[in-house]
Design a protein around this motif. Structure first.
Motif, short mmCIF file in Angstrom:
data_model
loop_
_atom_site.label_atom_id
_atom_site.label_comp_id
_atom_site.label_asym_id
_atom_site.label_seq_id
_atom_site.Cartn_x
_atom_site.Cartn_y
_atom_site.Cartn_z
N TYR A 210 67.18 -72.26 7.22
CA TYR A 210 66.31 -71.09 7.38
C TYR A 210 66.49 -70.45 8.75
O TYR A 210 66.10 -71.01 9.77
CB TYR A 210 64.85 -71.48 7.18
N ILE A 211 67.11 -69.30 8.72
CA ILE A 211 67.24 -68.47 9.91
C ILE A 211 66.52 -67.17 9.60
O ILE A 211 66.93 -66.44 8.69
CB ILE A 211 68.71 -68.20 10.26
N PRO A 212 65.39 -66.89 10.25
CA PRO A 212 64.58 -65.71 9.92
C PRO A 212 65.43 -64.46 9.76
O PRO A 212 66.39 -64.24 10.49
CB PRO A 212 63.63 -65.60 11.12
N ILE A 213 65.06 -63.65 8.79
CA ILE A 213 65.71 -62.38 8.43
C ILE A 213 67.05 -62.63 7.74
O ILE A 213 67.29 -62.16 6.62
CB ILE A 213 65.89 -61.44 9.64
N ILE A 214 67.94 -63.40 8.36
CA ILE A 214 69.28 -63.61 7.81
C ILE A 214 69.21 -64.37 6.49
O ILE A 214 69.80 -63.98 5.49
CB ILE A 214 70.17 -64.38 8.81
N THR A 215 68.44 -65.49 6.46
CA THR A 215 68.33 -66.28 5.23
C THR A 215 67.69 -65.48 4.11
O THR A 215 68.14 -65.51 2.97
CB THR A 215 67.52 -67.57 5.50
N TRP A 217 67.74 -62.27 3.72
CA TRP A 217 68.68 -61.23 3.26
C TRP A 217 69.74 -61.83 2.35
O TRP A 217 70.08 -61.26 1.31
CB TRP A 217 69.33 -60.56 4.47
N ILE A 218 70.26 -63.01 2.70
CA ILE A 218 71.31 -63.64 1.91
C ILE A 218 70.78 -64.06 0.53
O ILE A 218 71.48 -63.92 -0.48
CB ILE A 218 71.88 -64.87 2.66
N LEU A 219 69.54 -64.55 0.49
CA LEU A 219 69.00 -65.12 -0.75
C LEU A 219 68.13 -64.16 -1.55
O LEU A 219 67.58 -64.55 -2.58
CB LEU A 219 68.19 -66.38 -0.42
N LYS A 220 68.03 -62.91 -1.12
CA LYS A 220 67.10 -62.00 -1.79
C LYS A 220 67.45 -61.75 -3.25
O LYS A 220 66.58 -61.48 -4.08
CB LYS A 220 66.99 -60.68 -1.03
N LYS A 221 68.73 -61.87 -3.60
CA LYS A 221 69.10 -61.65 -5.01
C LYS A 221 68.75 -62.85 -5.89
O LYS A 221 68.76 -62.77 -7.10
CB LYS A 221 70.58 -61.32 -5.13
N TYR A 222 68.44 -64.01 -5.25
CA TYR A 222 68.08 -65.20 -6.01
C TYR A 222 66.58 -65.39 -6.14
O TYR A 222 66.11 -66.06 -7.04
CB TYR A 222 68.69 -66.44 -5.36
#
Length: 265
Positions: A210-215, A217-222
């Motif tokens: 968990y890296i705020p914002i980055i994580t 953004w990467i997982l938003k489609k899941y």
């Protein structure tokens, strides 16, 4: 040169923490629900003392039974729950059947367990069903069940992950919990969403790394939402649990989680 040396040391510490420390730690979260603040029918509120404790766990992803599973069971025992809700992803490939049975046998001796399937469970559903049946684990995948605490009725709706709920029991209940594995599933089951007071999910592992914002953004489609508590209108709550297991035994700022829910008048 000194900067490079310090950088290497920091990276090694992070790797040690992410692979050795955090995956074997446990975070306990608490969700206290005051029933008197919700819009219940008067007949359900006539119960003088409503004090129900529920433990929610998910995403076990067991390969072999190790000390960490003793730790999980001990932490659940300490809470002395009335029931345990489990929202799937029990296995990985080549899970040891005897070890898996050992865990669920011990879990079912703490309190009645109600379970649904996760996506990984379909790798060997026969083995999982055999273990669940042997240990009296109540599977409510694509089904509804009501549990009674005197006159207080707790309805559990188990959502399947690859299809809509076949049918839904609309009998009024004191409180309704929807169990799903993938957080977005409930939005394809409007009837279940409308009935729900609380929605419990897993699948995301809280981002795992968990890296705020980055994580996010990467997982938003899941998953539309990654972890923790999310509130909707009419006091409806969703809680996405970090889960207990992890891919590659890796976690960073996403500790394994046990959720303790208290329903109180």
């Amino acid at each position: 040169m000194r900067f490079l040396k310090n950088s290497v040391i920091i990276i090694l510490i992070i790797i040690f923490y992410a692979f050795i420390i955090e995956p074997f730690s446990i975070k306990k979260s608490y969700l206290n629900i005051k029933l008197s603040e919700l819009n219940f029918k008067e007949k359900f509120l006539n119960e003088k003392n409503i004090n129900i404790k529920i433990v929610h766990i998910t995403d076990l992803h067991m390969y072999k039974y190790i000390f960490f599973h003793d730790k999980i069971l001990d932490e659940i025992k300490k809470e002395n729950p009335d029931i345990i809700l489990y929202t799937g992803d029990t296995i990985i490939k080549n899970t040891d059947k005897k070890d898996l049975n050992m865990f669920f046998k011990a879990l079912s001796e703490i309190a009645p367990v109600y379970a649904i399937y996760g996506n990984w469970d379909y790798y060997d559903l026969d083995m999982i069903n055999e273990i669940y049946n042997k240990n009296n684990i109540h599977v409510i995948n694509d089904n509804t069940i009501s549990i009674y605490f005197n006159k207080f009725s707790l309805k559990l709706i188990g959502l399947p992950i690859y299809k809509k709920l076949s049918c839904i029991d609309t009998t009024p209940a004191s409180y309704t919990i929807v169990m799903e594995h993938i957080p977005d599933t409930v939005f394809y089951n409007k009837e279940a969403f409308d009935e729900a007071n609380l929605i419990l999910a897993g699948h995301t592992h809280g981002g795992q790394v968990y890296i705020p914002i980055i994580t996010k953004w990467i997982l938003k489609k899941y998953a539309f939402y990654l972890r923790g508590k999310k509130e909707f209108e009419d006091n409806k709550i969703m809680y996405i649990n970090n889960g207990l297991g992890a891919w590659f035994n890796l976690r960073f700022f996403a500790k394994p989680e046990i959720l303790v829910i208290k329903l109180q008048k």
